[in-house]
Write an enzyme that holds these catalytic residues in place. Structure first.
Site, PDB file in Angstrom:
ATOM      1  N   ARG A 205      -6.553  38.960  29.578  1.00 42.92           N
ATOM      2  CA  ARG A 205      -5.315  38.506  28.967  1.00 42.92           C
ATOM      3  C   ARG A 205      -4.740  37.724  29.861  1.00 42.92           C
ATOM      4  O   ARG A 205      -4.048  36.656  29.653  1.00 42.92           O
ATOM      5  CB  ARG A 205      -4.536  39.830  28.532  1.00 42.92           C
ATOM      6  CG  ARG A 205      -4.972  40.180  27.124  1.00 42.92           C
ATOM      7  CD  ARG A 205      -4.104  41.233  26.822  1.00 42.92           C
ATOM      8  NE  ARG A 205      -4.164  41.549  25.210  1.00 42.92           N
ATOM      9  CZ  ARG A 205      -3.583  42.547  24.589  1.00 42.92           C
ATOM     10  NH1 ARG A 205      -2.753  43.368  25.442  1.00 42.92           N
ATOM     11  NH2 ARG A 205      -3.546  42.680  23.259  1.00 42.92           N
TER      12      ARG A 205
ATOM     13  N   LYS B  10     -10.830  53.976  13.077  1.00 47.15           N
ATOM     14  CA  LYS B  10      -9.435  53.983  12.082  1.00 47.15           C
ATOM     15  C   LYS B  10      -9.648  53.028  11.116  1.00 47.15           C
ATOM     16  O   LYS B  10      -9.773  51.806  11.094  1.00 47.15           O
ATOM     17  CB  LYS B  10      -8.449  53.838  12.860  1.00 47.15           C
ATOM     18  CG  LYS B  10      -7.908  55.187  13.773  1.00 47.15           C
ATOM     19  CD  LYS B  10      -6.504  55.047  14.538  1.00 47.15           C
ATOM     20  CE  LYS B  10      -6.468  54.216  15.730  1.00 47.15           C
ATOM     21  NZ  LYS B  10      -5.359  53.828  16.180  1.00 47.15           N
TER      22      LYS B  10
ATOM     23  N   GLY C  85      -9.228  45.030  20.753  1.00 44.92           N
ATOM     24  CA  GLY C  85      -9.546  45.420  22.172  1.00 44.92           C
ATOM     25  C   GLY C  85     -10.955  46.157  22.300  1.00 44.92           C
ATOM     26  O   GLY C  85     -11.777  46.038  23.264  1.00 44.92           O
TER      27      GLY C  85
ATOM     28  N   GLY D 184      -4.106  44.422  17.052  1.00 42.05           N
ATOM     29  CA  GLY D 184      -3.068  44.548  15.817  1.00 42.05           C
ATOM     30  C   GLY D 184      -2.601  43.103  15.402  1.00 42.05           C
ATOM     31  O   GLY D 184      -2.773  42.920  14.007  1.00 42.05           O
TER      32      GLY D 184
HETATM   33  C1  3PG Z   1      -1.505  45.501  22.350  1.00 46.93           C
HETATM   34  O1  3PG Z   1      -2.022  45.662  23.388  1.00 46.93           O
HETATM   35  O2  3PG Z   1      -2.130  45.739  21.444  1.00 46.93           O
HETATM   36  C2  3PG Z   1      -0.171  44.700  22.439  1.00 46.93           C
HETATM   37  O3  3PG Z   1       0.125  44.545  23.597  1.00 46.93           O
HETATM   38  C3  3PG Z   1       0.926  45.520  21.656  1.00 46.93           C
HETATM   39  O4  3PG Z   1       1.222  46.599  22.146  1.00 46.93           O
HETATM   40  P1  3PG Z   1       1.756  47.977  21.288  1.00 46.93           P
HETATM   41  O5  3PG Z   1       0.832  48.339  20.337  1.00 46.93           O
HETATM   42  O6  3PG Z   1       2.088  48.922  22.379  1.00 46.93           O
HETATM   43  O7  3PG Z   1       2.919  47.169  20.776  1.00 46.93           O
END
Ligand code: 3PG
Ligand code: MG
Length: 394
Positions: free
Chosen positions: A35, A197, A352, A375
């Site tokens: 990132r 999930k 991820g 997300g």
């Molecule tokens: C992530 O890694 O999913 C983003 O940085 C958002 O983080 P969060 O889900 O804690 O808001």
């Protein structure tokens, strides 16, 4: 309209840049700088154009409290290493001292702020907090794609304090692949989904049933769908609260015939006891075992579908790839996508865990696009607006 970085005159201006440096850290060292590296084009462009740069990010979920294990200091060090230049760091993102450091910046210098989420006001999208953050810049650039599905002070609230605001190259690139290129995709278009999930992906499947030529589902999430189809999945992971939503999806896909679930699976009594594992047809899962990977027949059929595709969107591993006993499905699917990409397939990867799997198998550089968002990429692919991008409309 949302403005892009190149439309701004940055000379002698102070740019407040929101990035997503929510990266894994172990023993005060960044262990995966993907990132960070993906933001370098934006940062270098700003510095070369004569801007002063103030960088803000969150890290983890400290719940509004200072937590030294979630300091961005190691991230600042990693960024300084990437750029081969010193970076000024403020241990509080909105203190007077921090504002003074920003005021003292010269063109070509960087000031990095401590973790925004040490203040609960950040995730509350608090207006005073946004105003204090906004004091750090003349121009606001958001390049934090991974956080763009959140409505927080540093990415949504802050925007109304700026008349000059826009997106950086990272977000521009993500939008090109995850939105523009998919509005008229090269077909056949195949969506490959996995991961444990199902809840975050129900909307995505629903949206894509009408769009994708094929949807291939593996990973833990497949068992909620299989269960909804009336199959006995033994001890495999099932989200009971999503069974009825899963049944609706299956019905919706019936006429389209574009939803493909595993035909066989690799099972064991537990992940820890992985050495003792066997492959079963999907209707023969023993009642005291759990399925932890897709089996060879599924790999073969999914690979064939991928070979026939012109665009593949993938999010989520096919099994517990972290264990050598259950990595084969994910590895084979990743290899197939990589080799088809060499021959012209457009491969768009998100999440991820997918990124970790690709890195484990050394295939992360073989894909057309590897998203920095989990997300956020799912929301965007599900056809939703991302609040942080909407906030930049001028
Ligand atoms: C992530 O890694 O999913 C983003 O940085 C958002 O983080 P969060 O889900 O804690 O808001
Ligand atoms: Mg997350």
């Amino acid at each position: 309209m949302v403005k892009t970085l190149k439309t701004f005159d940055l000379k002698n201006k102070t740019v407040l840049l929101r990035v997503d440096y929510n990266v894994p850290i172990e023993n005060e060292k960044v262990v995966d700088d993907f990132r960070i590296r993906q933001t370098l084009p934006t940062i270098k462009y700003c510095l070369d154009a004569g801007a002063k740069l103030v960088i803000s990010s969150h890290l983890g979920r400290p719940n509004g409290k200072k937590d030294s294990s979630l300091s961005l200091m190691p991230v600042g060090e990693a960024l300084a290493d990437c750029l081969e230049m010193p970076i000024k760091f403020s241990s509080n993102c909105i203190s007077e001292d921090a504002h003074d450091v920003t005021l003292g910046l010269k063109p070509g210098e960087i000031h990095m702020l401590e973790n925004l989420r040490f203040y609960s006001e950040e995730i509350e999208n608090d207006n005073d907090f946004s105003a204090k953050l906004a004091k750090h810049g003349d121009i606001f650039i958001n390049d934090a794609f991974g956080t763009a599905h959140r409505s927080h002070a540093s990415n949504v609230g802050v925007a109304k304090h700026f008349s000059r605001k826009g997106i950086g190259f990272l977000i521009e690139n993500e939008l090109n692949f995850l939105s523009k290129s998919l509005s008229k995709p090269a077909r056949p278009l195949t969506l490959v989904l996995g991961g444990a999930k199902i809840d975050t992906k129900i909307n995505l499947i629903d949206h894509y049933i009408g769009i994708a030529d094929k949807i291939l589902i593996g990973g833990g999430m497949a068992f909620t769908l299989l269960k909804a189809r009336g199959i006995d999945v033994g001890e495999s992971i099932v989200d009971q609260s999503k069974i009825s939503a899963a049944s609706k999806l299956i019905n919706k896909a019936k006429s389209k015939k574009n939803l493909f679930l595993p035909k066989d699976v690799v099972c064991s009594k537990s992940i820890e006891n992985g050495l003792k594992h066997n492959t079963f047809d999907i209707t023969d899962i023993p009642s005291d075992e759990m399925a932890l990977d897709i089996g060879p027949k599924t790999i073969e059929s999914f690979s064939k579908h991928i070979l026939d595709s012109k665009t593949v969107v993938w999010n989520g591993p096919m099994g517990v790839f972290e264990s050598s006993f259950f990595e084969k499905g994910t590895k084979e699917i990743a290899s197939q996508i990589a080799s088809c990409t060499e021959k012209g397939l457009i491969s768009i990867m998100g999440g991820g865990d997918t990124a970790s799997a690709l890195r484990k198998f050394n295939l992360d550089n073989k894909m057309t696009h590897l998203s920095t968002g989990g997300g956020a990429s799912i929301e965007l692919l599900s056809g939703k607006n991302l609040p942080a991008i909407f906030a930049l409309e001028v």
